[in-house]
Structures are given as structure tokens and as C-alpha cells.
Design a protein around this motif. Structure first.
Motif, PDB file in Angstrom:
ATOM      1  N   LEU A  52       0.802  -1.186  -0.052  1.00  0.00           N
ATOM      2  CA  LEU A  52       0.046   0.142   0.029  1.00  0.00           C
ATOM      3  C   LEU A  52       0.740   1.172  -0.054  1.00  0.00           C
ATOM      4  CD1 LEU A  52      -3.031  -0.713   2.184  1.00  0.00           C
ATOM      5  CD2 LEU A  52      -2.762   1.434   0.792  1.00  0.00           C
ATOM      6  N   PHE A  53       1.787   1.250   0.855  1.00  0.00           N
ATOM      7  CA  PHE A  53       2.283   2.423   1.329  1.00  0.00           C
ATOM      8  C   PHE A  53       3.878   2.743   0.294  1.00  0.00           C
ATOM      9  CE2 PHE A  53       0.191   2.133   5.089  1.00  0.00           C
ATOM     10  CZ  PHE A  53      -0.543   3.307   4.960  1.00  0.00           C
ATOM     11  N   GLY A  54       4.237   1.564  -0.539  1.00  0.00           N
ATOM     12  CA  GLY A  54       5.395   1.772  -1.593  1.00  0.00           C
ATOM     13  C   GLY A  54       5.034   2.748  -2.615  1.00  0.00           C
ATOM     14  N   PRO A  55       3.987   2.588  -3.298  1.00  0.00           N
ATOM     15  CA  PRO A  55       3.460   3.549  -4.378  1.00  0.00           C
ATOM     16  C   PRO A  55       3.095   4.792  -3.793  1.00  0.00           C
ATOM     17  CG  PRO A  55       2.294   1.423  -4.495  1.00  0.00           C
ATOM     18  CD  PRO A  55       2.875   1.466  -3.109  1.00  0.00           C
ATOM     19  N   VAL A  56       2.784   4.874  -2.617  1.00  0.00           N
ATOM     20  CA  VAL A  56       2.139   6.299  -1.780  1.00  0.00           C
ATOM     21  C   VAL A  56       3.396   6.949  -1.572  1.00  0.00           C
ATOM     22  CG1 VAL A  56       1.348   6.976   0.207  1.00  0.00           C
ATOM     23  CG2 VAL A  56       0.045   5.145  -0.743  1.00  0.00           C
ATOM     24  N   CYS A  57       4.402   6.345  -1.184  1.00  0.00           N
ATOM     25  CA  CYS A  57       5.608   7.054  -0.923  1.00  0.00           C
ATOM     26  C   CYS A  57       6.253   7.722  -2.475  1.00  0.00           C
ATOM     27  CB  CYS A  57       6.994   6.440  -0.406  1.00  0.00           C
ATOM     28  SG  CYS A  57       7.839   5.209  -1.086  1.00  0.00           S
ATOM     29  N   ASP A  58       6.114   7.100  -3.449  1.00  0.00           N
ATOM     30  CA  ASP A  58       6.511   7.347  -4.678  1.00  0.00           C
ATOM     31  C   ASP A  58       5.772   8.747  -5.161  1.00  0.00           C
ATOM     32  OD1 ASP A  58       8.548   5.663  -5.166  1.00  0.00           O
ATOM     33  OD2 ASP A  58       7.031   3.986  -6.203  1.00  0.00           O
ATOM     34  N   ARG A  59       4.502   8.750  -4.680  1.00  0.00           N
ATOM     35  CA  ARG A  59       3.623   9.988  -5.161  1.00  0.00           C
ATOM     36  C   ARG A  59       3.719  11.121  -4.103  1.00  0.00           C
ATOM     37  NH1 ARG A  59      -1.702   9.774  -8.080  1.00  0.00           N
ATOM     38  NH2 ARG A  59      -0.389   8.147  -9.091  1.00  0.00           N
ATOM     39  N   VAL A  60       3.702  10.735  -2.981  1.00  0.00           N
ATOM     40  CA  VAL A  60       3.729  12.132  -1.897  1.00  0.00           C
ATOM     41  C   VAL A  60       5.104  12.427  -1.113  1.00  0.00           C
ATOM     42  CG1 VAL A  60       1.295  11.833  -1.351  1.00  0.00           C
ATOM     43  CG2 VAL A  60       2.964  10.534   0.284  1.00  0.00           C
ATOM     44  N   GLY A  61       5.968  11.603  -1.658  1.00  0.00           N
ATOM     45  CA  GLY A  61       7.240  11.634  -0.665  1.00  0.00           C
ATOM     46  C   GLY A  61       7.805  10.793   0.197  1.00  0.00           C
ATOM     47  N   ARG A  62       8.721  10.491   0.543  1.00  0.00           N
ATOM     48  CA  ARG A  62       9.410   9.487   1.328  1.00  0.00           C
ATOM     49  C   ARG A  62       9.115   9.944   2.686  1.00  0.00           C
ATOM     50  NH1 ARG A  62       9.681   6.896  -2.982  1.00  0.00           N
ATOM     51  NH2 ARG A  62      11.716   6.558  -4.111  1.00  0.00           N
ATOM     52  N   LYS A  63       9.444  11.201   3.249  1.00  0.00           N
ATOM     53  CA  LYS A  63       9.105  11.638   4.769  1.00  0.00           C
ATOM     54  C   LYS A  63       7.910  11.437   5.021  1.00  0.00           C
ATOM     55  CE  LYS A  63      10.626  15.360   7.572  1.00  0.00           C
ATOM     56  NZ  LYS A  63      11.248  16.752   7.935  1.00  0.00           N
ATOM     57  N   PRO A  64       6.763  11.825   4.572  1.00  0.00           N
ATOM     58  CA  PRO A  64       5.498  11.787   5.166  1.00  0.00           C
ATOM     59  C   PRO A  64       5.170  10.355   5.370  1.00  0.00           C
ATOM     60  CG  PRO A  64       5.431  13.155   3.260  1.00  0.00           C
ATOM     61  CD  PRO A  64       6.778  12.694   3.239  1.00  0.00           C
ATOM     62  N   VAL A  65       5.478   9.390   4.500  1.00  0.00           N
ATOM     63  CA  VAL A  65       5.255   8.000   4.512  1.00  0.00           C
ATOM     64  C   VAL A  65       5.978   7.417   5.817  1.00  0.00           C
ATOM     65  CG1 VAL A  65       4.994   5.735   3.333  1.00  0.00           C
ATOM     66  CG2 VAL A  65       4.247   7.668   2.202  1.00  0.00           C
ATOM     67  N   LEU A  66       7.370   7.855   5.697  1.00  0.00           N
ATOM     68  CA  LEU A  66       8.123   7.394   6.889  1.00  0.00           C
ATOM     69  C   LEU A  66       7.642   7.624   8.306  1.00  0.00           C
ATOM     70  CD1 LEU A  66      10.738   5.684   7.537  1.00  0.00           C
ATOM     71  CD2 LEU A  66      11.834   7.833   7.219  1.00  0.00           C
ATOM     72  N   VAL A  67       7.153   9.118   8.336  1.00  0.00           N
ATOM     73  CA  VAL A  67       6.901   9.456   9.463  1.00  0.00           C
ATOM     74  C   VAL A  67       5.453   8.939  10.273  1.00  0.00           C
ATOM     75  CG1 VAL A  67       5.937  11.662  10.669  1.00  0.00           C
ATOM     76  CG2 VAL A  67       8.214  11.702   9.417  1.00  0.00           C
ATOM     77  N   GLY A  68       4.661   8.775   9.143  1.00  0.00           N
ATOM     78  CA  GLY A  68       3.137   8.307   9.183  1.00  0.00           C
ATOM     79  C   GLY A  68       3.280   6.674   9.736  1.00  0.00           C
ATOM     80  N   GLY A  69       4.228   5.986   9.007  1.00  0.00           N
ATOM     81  CA  GLY A  69       4.627   4.575   9.355  1.00  0.00           C
ATOM     82  C   GLY A  69       5.067   4.486  10.694  1.00  0.00           C
ATOM     83  N   LEU A  70       6.077   5.358  11.071  1.00  0.00           N
ATOM     84  CA  LEU A  70       6.495   5.520  12.711  1.00  0.00           C
ATOM     85  C   LEU A  70       5.711   5.691  13.555  1.00  0.00           C
ATOM     86  CD1 LEU A  70      10.237   6.916  11.967  1.00  0.00           C
ATOM     87  CD2 LEU A  70       9.706   4.589  12.414  1.00  0.00           C
ATOM     88  N   VAL A  71       4.648   6.552  13.449  1.00  0.00           N
ATOM     89  CA  VAL A  71       3.723   6.870  14.032  1.00  0.00           C
ATOM     90  C   VAL A  71       2.674   5.821  14.222  1.00  0.00           C
ATOM     91  CG1 VAL A  71       1.736   8.567  14.480  1.00  0.00           C
ATOM     92  CG2 VAL A  71       3.991   9.535  13.855  1.00  0.00           C
ATOM     93  N   ALA A  72       2.417   5.340  13.374  1.00  0.00           N
ATOM     94  CA  ALA A  72       1.344   3.977  13.285  1.00  0.00           C
ATOM     95  C   ALA A  72       1.995   3.034  14.221  1.00  0.00           C
ATOM     96  CB  ALA A  72       0.854   3.680  11.851  1.00  0.00           C
ATOM     97  N   PHE A  73       3.239   2.604  13.497  1.00  0.00           N
ATOM     98  CA  PHE A  73       4.002   1.538  14.593  1.00  0.00           C
ATOM     99  C   PHE A  73       4.098   1.838  16.018  1.00  0.00           C
ATOM    100  CE2 PHE A  73       7.842  -0.336  16.337  1.00  0.00           C
ATOM    101  CZ  PHE A  73       7.694  -1.743  16.134  1.00  0.00           C
ATOM    102  N   SER A  74       4.479   3.164  16.212  1.00  0.00           N
ATOM    103  CA  SER A  74       4.770   3.449  17.789  1.00  0.00           C
ATOM    104  C   SER A  74       3.378   3.415  18.406  1.00  0.00           C
ATOM    105  CB  SER A  74       5.410   4.818  17.918  1.00  0.00           C
ATOM    106  OG  SER A  74       6.647   4.790  17.243  1.00  0.00           O
ATOM    107  N   ALA A  75       2.225   3.873  17.941  1.00  0.00           N
ATOM    108  CA  ALA A  75       0.966   4.086  18.477  1.00  0.00           C
ATOM    109  C   ALA A  75       0.575   2.762  18.650  1.00  0.00           C
ATOM    110  CB  ALA A  75       0.119   4.732  17.589  1.00  0.00           C
ATOM    111  N   GLY A  76       0.667   1.812  17.776  1.00  0.00           N
ATOM    112  CA  GLY A  76       0.201   0.343  18.032  1.00  0.00           C
ATOM    113  C   GLY A  76       1.115  -0.280  18.994  1.00  0.00           C
ATOM    114  N   SER A  77       2.170  -0.106  19.002  1.00  0.00           N
ATOM    115  CA  SER A  77       3.062  -0.852  20.211  1.00  0.00           C
ATOM    116  C   SER A  77       2.565  -0.437  21.516  1.00  0.00           C
ATOM    117  CB  SER A  77       4.588  -0.418  19.827  1.00  0.00           C
ATOM    118  OG  SER A  77       5.003  -0.937  18.750  1.00  0.00           O
ATOM    119  N   VAL A  78       2.298   0.857  21.466  1.00  0.00           N
ATOM    120  CA  VAL A  78       2.117   1.505  23.021  1.00  0.00           C
ATOM    121  C   VAL A  78       0.642   0.977  23.263  1.00  0.00           C
ATOM    122  CG1 VAL A  78       1.576   3.658  24.111  1.00  0.00           C
ATOM    123  CG2 VAL A  78       3.346   3.684  22.869  1.00  0.00           C
TER     124      VAL A  78
END
Length: 128
Positions: A52-78
Motif C-alpha cells: 500500500l505505502f510503497g506507491p504512496v511514498c513515490d507519489r507524496v514523498g518519502r518523509k510523510p510516509v516514513l513519519v506516518g509509518g513510524l507513528v502508526a507503529f509506535s502508537a500500535g506498540s504503545v
């Protein structure tokens, strides 16, 4: 080094969680098959996050998807640490897996963007 750290999110979240699985049926008064959904769901949603997010990072950029993924991972972990039911644990593990998939997809894309093909092989070996 940060790319290597980003790529160990998936193994880290599985290796730290797996030893607790035998204790969870008694903890939540749930069947072992239901508890196993926390692992099989992770293995299902991790590649979905990558796809899902591989093509999204090509379209919107690497940083927003990376930050969003880290937030989702961290929130899910907590949230997994503060769970109240097996259903909540399953849900938050799926969120965690999707975020980990996004982070892995972005880190792989960054390696492909920044390094020559000869160097990529060594980096992918190191990251996986």
C-alpha cells in the motif's frame, strides 16, 4: 544506519512479542487459535502495508510516509502494552504491522534512490 534501524522494526516487534504468546490464552481467557491471530495477522498486514505505502511514498514523498509509518507503529506498540482484551490486541497488532510495512517500504525505496546497484546488495543484506 537509520535505514538499518528502520528495517529491523518488523523482526524486533515479532521477536519481542513471540515469547509471550504461550501465556496469552490464560491471561485473556481466550482460545490459543484466537491468540495466534495476533501473529498471523501481523504476517498478513505487514506486506499489505508495504504494498500500500510503497506507491504512496513515490507519489507524496518519502518523509510523510516514513513519519506516518513510524507513528502508526509506535502508537500500535504503545496500545498493545495497554490492552484490555484479546480483540484490542489483535487490532493494535494489525495497526503496528501496517506501520512497520510502511517504514520498511520507505527505507527500501530510499536505499534504491541513494545507492548504486553494486552497493545496494550489501545494504539490503545488512538490512534484512
Amino acid at each position: 544506519m537509520l535505514l538499518a534501524v528502520a528495517n529491523i522494526i518488523c523482526p524486533l516487534s515479532l521477536d519481542m512479542y513471540t515469547p509471550a504468546v504461550p501465556e496469552l490464552p490464560a491471561q485473556f481467557n481466550a482460545a490459543a487459535s484466537v491468540v495466534n491471530l495476533t501473529i498471523s495477522g501481523f504476517y498478513l498486514f505487514f506486506p499489505i502495508g508495504m504494498l500500500l505505502f510503497g506507491p504512496v511514498c513515490d507519489r507524496v514523498g518519502r518523509k510523510p510516509v516514513l513519519v506516518g509509518g513510524l507513528v502508526a507503529f509506535s502508537a500500535g506498540s504503545v496500545a498493545c502494552a495497554a490492552i484490555w482484551s484479546i480483540e484490542a490486541l489483535i487490532l493494535f497488532r494489525l495497526i503496528e504491522a501496517t506501520g512497520a510495512g510502511a517504514v520498511c517500504a520507505v527505507s527500501t525505496a530510499i536505499i534504491k534512490d541513494c545507492f548504486k546497484p553494486e552497493r545496494r546488495t550489501a545494504l539490503f543484506w545488512f538490512c534484512r
